[in-house]
Design a protein around this motif. Structure first.
Motif, mmCIF file in Angstrom:
data_model
loop_
_atom_site.group_PDB
_atom_site.id
_atom_site.type_symbol
_atom_site.label_atom_id
_atom_site.label_comp_id
_atom_site.label_asym_id
_atom_site.label_seq_id
_atom_site.Cartn_x
_atom_site.Cartn_y
_atom_site.Cartn_z
ATOM 1 N N ARG A 76 0.841 -1.212 0.000
ATOM 2 C CA ARG A 76 0.000 0.000 0.000
ATOM 3 C C ARG A 76 0.872 1.256 0.000
ATOM 4 O O ARG A 76 0.576 2.242 -0.671
ATOM 5 N N GLN A 79 2.280 1.837 -3.490
ATOM 6 C CA GLN A 79 1.282 2.322 -4.436
ATOM 7 C C GLN A 79 0.901 3.779 -4.193
ATOM 8 O O GLN A 79 0.623 4.531 -5.129
ATOM 9 N N SER A 80 0.918 4.175 -2.907
ATOM 10 C CA SER A 80 0.505 5.542 -2.567
ATOM 11 C C SER A 80 1.661 6.538 -2.539
ATOM 12 O O SER A 80 1.448 7.742 -2.430
ATOM 13 N N ALA A 82 3.823 6.634 -0.147
ATOM 14 C CA ALA A 82 4.074 6.963 1.260
ATOM 15 C C ALA A 82 5.435 6.426 1.696
ATOM 16 O O ALA A 82 6.104 5.680 0.965
#
Length: 419
Positions: A76, A79-80, A82
């Motif tokens: 995640r 993908q973001s 972060a």
């Protein structure tokens, strides 16, 4: 894929002879600090990345070995866009101690005298006495706002190091002492703004490595006015080596609380009266210490002939409050364990022995089971009596085998031959 047998760069294998030296050194350090009332604690090797990147660790925050998130959480984050890391290997023991105390202070004495001895990790450029994984020894006093804490820390550490080095012909130690507030006042006095001070001190901290010209060029390259930089460095460049705290502070008195000078002078004089004659206590206005969390007196210990310090620390009264929202006075001293090991090895060519007066059972191939069993039984009886005992098969070159055992401290040999 081939197997790589050498350690990762900046880390090392430790052979038995050196391990014995390290264990003896650890024992000496622990017993010395225990006499001053310090209690041993332990913290995890990994910390939350937010704690390690809180702008409290100075240049060391650039050297963190980060630990990536795991599983779906890592995907995640990718993908973001972060942050991929949520943990990091501790780069010192002070930040973990601050979190530890904030979490456990209700269960601890006040003031609390803590001792930590554990490995830390920094993505540094390895060199002699400087590693990527190394042991650190810290003592800290938490909850004491008086200068008793500084005096105890300096006295305990200087006397401990004197005892450790007494047999290796090191003539003296020098404890360099300064105060973060004096450094700030000197920068303000010579034209820097309050917001500029951390950047200025990072450069001044490199003085012993790059000299005055190097510091001057670096500060100018950072955009500071040449005249401001020159006047600032001249205040240090032409100082006498034996300048007193009182005399230096008189030159910046309009930017400095008078209590700072009085407090530091008292620490220096009390330490001089408490340490042995081989320890020099010196006011050093150029001493910075790289950590941004220091708020008051700072100190460092050097040895003639070595380019690195062997211990350093200071007061950091604001760090724990960042974790607990409760103001807590704190002072700490970190001892360069690996550097001390390096010095001891430089001065001593002989390894410590595994034992003194050990017993070795040497059993020839083909000895019957009954005699083997008796040998192991006899060995166990001797161990229960406090002896160091080894049981080994007899080698073809038994003379060399016995010579190697003698080097390790075995003096009694019981050779058991087959009938």
């Amino acid at each position: 894929m081939s197997f790589i047998k050498i350690p990762v760069k900046g880390m090392c294998d430790i052979l038995p002879g050196e391990m014995r030296l390290r264990q003896r050194l650890l024992s000496d350090i622990k017993s010395a600090y225990a006499r001053y009332g310090f209690e041993e604690i332990e913290t995890p090797v990994m910390e939350h990345i937010e704690n390690l990147t809180s702008k409290q660790g100075g240049e060391n925050e650039k050297l963190i070995f980060k630990v990536m998130k795991r599983g779906a959480e890592l995907e995640r984050a990718r993908q973001s866009g972060a942050e991929l890391a949520d943990l990091g290997m501790r780069y010192d023991l002070t930040v973990p101690l601050a979190r530890y105390y904030a979490n456990n202070c209700s269960k601890l004495l006040s003031p609390f005298k803590a001792m930590q001895i554990a490995p830390v990790w920094r993505a540094d450029n390895p060199q002699k006495g400087r590693f990527r994984q190394f042991m650190q020894c810290d003592i800290d006093i938490l909850g004491d706002g008086t200068n008793f804490a500084e005096i105890e820390l300096v006295t305990a550490t200087a006397n401990m190091l004197t005892q450790i080095f007494k047999d290796v012909n090191i003539p003296s130690l020098t404890v360099h002492i300064n105060d973060r507030r004096i450094l700030v006042a000197a920068a303000l006095k010579h034209g820097f703004k309050q917001d500029d001070v951390p950047t200025v001190l990072i450069s001044l901290d490199k003085l012993d490595k790059i000299g005055f010209d190097g510091v001057e060029n670096e500060l100018i390259s950072k955009g500071f006015a040449q005249n401001t930089v020159k006047n600032y460095l001249d205040a240090y460049r032409f100082l006498q080596s034996d300048v007193t705290c009182r005399d230096f502070c008189a030159t910046i008195s309009d930017c400095l609380d008078s209590q700072v000078e009085g407090n530091l002078s008292e620490i220096i004089e009390c330490c001089r009266s408490s340490v042995c004659e081989k320890v020099k206590i010196k006011f050093d206005p150029t001493l910075v210490r790289g950590m941004g969390y220091y708020t008051g007196p700072i100190f460092e210990i050097s040895i003639d002939g070595y380019s690195f310090s062997v211990a350093g620390g200071g007061r950091y009264d604001e760090m724990i409050e960042k974790f607990s929202n409760v103001k807590t006075n704190a002072v700490g001293f970190s001892i360069g364990f690996e550097r001390i090991v390096t010095i001891l090895k430089d001065f001593s060519s002989q390894e410590l022995k595994l034992c003194e007066g050990g017993v070795a059972f040497i059993i020839e191939k083909g000895v019957d089971m009954q005699r083997k069993m008796q040998a192991f039984k006899d060995a166990q009886v001797l161990r229960e009596q406090g002896k160091t005992v080894t049981v080994q098969p007899m080698k073809k070159n038994v003379k060399f085998q016995l010579a190697e055992l003698e080097k390790s401290g075995f003096t009694e040999f019981r050779k058991i031959y087959r009938d």
